[in-house]
Design a protein around this motif. Structure first.
Motif, PDB file in Angstrom:
ATOM      1  N   PHE A 105       0.832  -1.212   0.000  1.00 51.10           N
ATOM      2  CA  PHE A 105       0.000   0.000   0.000  1.00 51.10           C
ATOM      3  C   PHE A 105       0.862   1.255   0.000  1.00 51.10           C
ATOM      4  CE2 PHE A 105      -1.613   3.306   2.900  1.00 51.10           C
ATOM      5  CZ  PHE A 105      -2.657   3.801   2.131  1.00 51.10           C
ATOM      6  N   CYS A 106       1.882   1.294   0.857  1.00 55.13           N
ATOM      7  CA  CYS A 106       2.755   2.472   0.942  1.00 55.13           C
ATOM      8  C   CYS A 106       3.571   2.658  -0.334  1.00 55.13           C
ATOM      9  CB  CYS A 106       3.687   2.341   2.146  1.00 55.13           C
ATOM     10  SG  CYS A 106       2.849   2.413   3.740  1.00 55.13           S
ATOM     11  N   SER A 109       1.152   4.013  -2.997  1.00 54.38           N
ATOM     12  CA  SER A 109       0.667   5.339  -2.629  1.00 54.38           C
ATOM     13  C   SER A 109       1.759   6.384  -2.800  1.00 54.38           C
ATOM     14  CB  SER A 109       0.171   5.346  -1.174  1.00 54.38           C
ATOM     15  OG  SER A 109      -0.952   4.523  -1.013  1.00 54.38           O
ATOM     16  N   SER A 112       2.874   6.893  -6.465  1.00 53.30           N
ATOM     17  CA  SER A 112       1.924   7.754  -7.177  1.00 53.30           C
ATOM     18  C   SER A 112       2.068   9.198  -6.721  1.00 53.30           C
ATOM     19  CB  SER A 112       0.486   7.270  -6.926  1.00 53.30           C
ATOM     20  OG  SER A 112       0.319   5.927  -7.322  1.00 53.30           O
ATOM     21  N   TRP A 152      -1.990  14.053  -1.800  1.00 49.51           N
ATOM     22  CA  TRP A 152      -1.765  13.014  -0.778  1.00 49.51           C
ATOM     23  C   TRP A 152      -3.001  12.128  -0.653  1.00 49.51           C
ATOM     24  CZ3 TRP A 152       2.184  11.306   2.427  1.00 49.51           C
ATOM     25  CH2 TRP A 152       3.378  12.034   2.399  1.00 49.51           C
ATOM     26  N   ALA A 155      -3.374   9.995  -3.764  1.00 49.93           N
ATOM     27  CA  ALA A 155      -2.383   8.912  -3.778  1.00 49.93           C
ATOM     28  C   ALA A 155      -2.776   7.797  -2.806  1.00 49.93           C
ATOM     29  CB  ALA A 155      -1.007   9.468  -3.398  1.00 49.93           C
ATOM     30  N   VAL A 156      -3.308   8.163  -1.654  1.00 47.40           N
ATOM     31  CA  VAL A 156      -3.773   7.151  -0.692  1.00 47.40           C
ATOM     32  C   VAL A 156      -4.899   6.312  -1.296  1.00 47.40           C
ATOM     33  CG1 VAL A 156      -5.012   6.844   1.492  1.00 47.40           C
ATOM     34  CG2 VAL A 156      -3.038   8.364   1.394  1.00 47.40           C
ATOM     35  N   GLY A 159      -3.361   3.915  -3.796  1.00 48.47           N
ATOM     36  CA  GLY A 159      -2.710   2.819  -3.085  1.00 48.47           C
ATOM     37  C   GLY A 159      -3.704   1.851  -2.482  1.00 48.47           C
TER      38      GLY A 159
END
Length: 321
Positions: A105-106, A109, A112, A152, A155-156, A159
């Motif tokens: 995930f990180c 994220s 991206s 942000w 991007a989260v 992800g």
């Protein structure tokens, strides 16, 4: 390690292979290289973040964007590098299922996020150079801060979508990931079902996430070079051209290998696994080392601040001695 579940086995941990073909006598040099890269990235990006936060003269839109880029790179390296370093130093290559997917995930994220932040940086430079008289009416600290919050969040969400795409399919046997960290491409192939549809979905997302910012970045720098070439004297033109080409080199190092690997994963072109991992490490970690130097530490304001701080430290040491 697996748990029996109705004639199948549910994977509870993955084994990160790093460079699968690497001989044991190269383990120490590789781990030392990664350790040094992590320490340099940690120091450089932390320095950039602290300076921009503490120095009021750096509270400008461009530096706000750079601070977000430095934070993204710092988080990425901290989440990925210690684990692979420990594999080559201590043989600790296993990673739990949940931590692997958190890492996945990180990775996606923050990867991206870098694309969008570099795009914001290019747009900021375009306005500053091509529309200097209107810069402060167009770009403000408040606007840039809001845009950073938005990218942000975006991007989260990207992800999260990629993680759910990989996490909702069953893993019931193979658990040896041919990579230095957990990513969608290396984890999803360990599933015990056909993942052709999932791979196509991720490819489409990846192309959108990277091609759109890359297009905006290239267009911005083309316009910048054109305006500077038409309006500036020869010396200023050469300086601006050098700065733009330096930025574009780092940007190209970030985007081109990434898009190349995404594409090769969709067509019957098989690269050696070690070359594949090397390219991935190249476009992942080298820009994290170069970004603080290219985008920040080369600027006159920050160089002056660092020189002043260094002089003060030297004076204090002289007084104490």
């Amino acid at each position: 390690m697996t748990i029996s579940m109705s004639n199948q086995t549910a994977v509870t941990e993955f084994i990160l292979l790093g460079f699968p073909g690497l001989q044991s006598n190269f383990f120490l040099p590789v781990s030392l290289t990664m350790f040094v890269a992590y320490i340099v990235s940690l120091i450089a990006n932390s320095t950039v973040i602290i300076l921009i936060i503490l120095r009021e003269q750096l509270h400008h839109p461009m530096y706000i964007i750079i601070a977000n880029l430095a934070l993204s790179d710092l988080l990425f390296d901290t989440i990925t590098l210690p684990k692979i370093i420990s594999k080559y130093w201590f043989g600790a290559g296993s990673i739990s299922f949940n931590w692997c997917f958190f890492q996945l995930f990180c990775v996606h994220s923050l990867g991206s996020l870098d694309s969008f932040i570099i795009m914001l940086m290019a747009v900021d430079r375009y306005v500053a150079i091509c529309k200097p008289l209107r810069y402060h009416s167009i770009i403000s600290n408040r606007l840039v801060t809001l845009l950073c919050y938005i990218v942000w969040l975006f991007a989260v969400l990207i992800g999260l979508a990629i993680t759910l795409n990989a996490g909702l399919i069953p893993y019931c046997g193979p658990n040896r990931a041919k990579n230095c960290f957990c990513s969608n491409a290396t984890v999803i192939v360990l599933s015990c079902v056909d993942v052709s549809l999932e791979r196509r979905k991720i490819f489409i997302i990846a192309m959108c996430v990277h091609l759109f910012p890359l297009t905006v970045i290239i267009l911005s720098y083309i316009l910048i070079i054109r305006v500077v070439h038409l309006s500036a004297n020869n010396e200023t033109w050469q300086k601006a051209f050098y700065t733009c080409t330096t930025h574009l080199f780092v940007i190209g190092l970030y985007f081109i290998p990434r898009l190349f690997l995404y594409s090769t994963n969709q067509i019957p072109l098989f690269l050696d696994v070690d070359i594949n991992v090397f390219i991935l490490c190249l476009y992942t970690f080298i820009p994290h080392l170069a970004n603080p130097i290219i985008f920040c530490l080369r600027t006159k304001e920050i160089r002056n601040i660092l020189v002043q701080m260094f002089k003060r430290i030297c004076l204090r040491c002289e007084h104490r001695s």
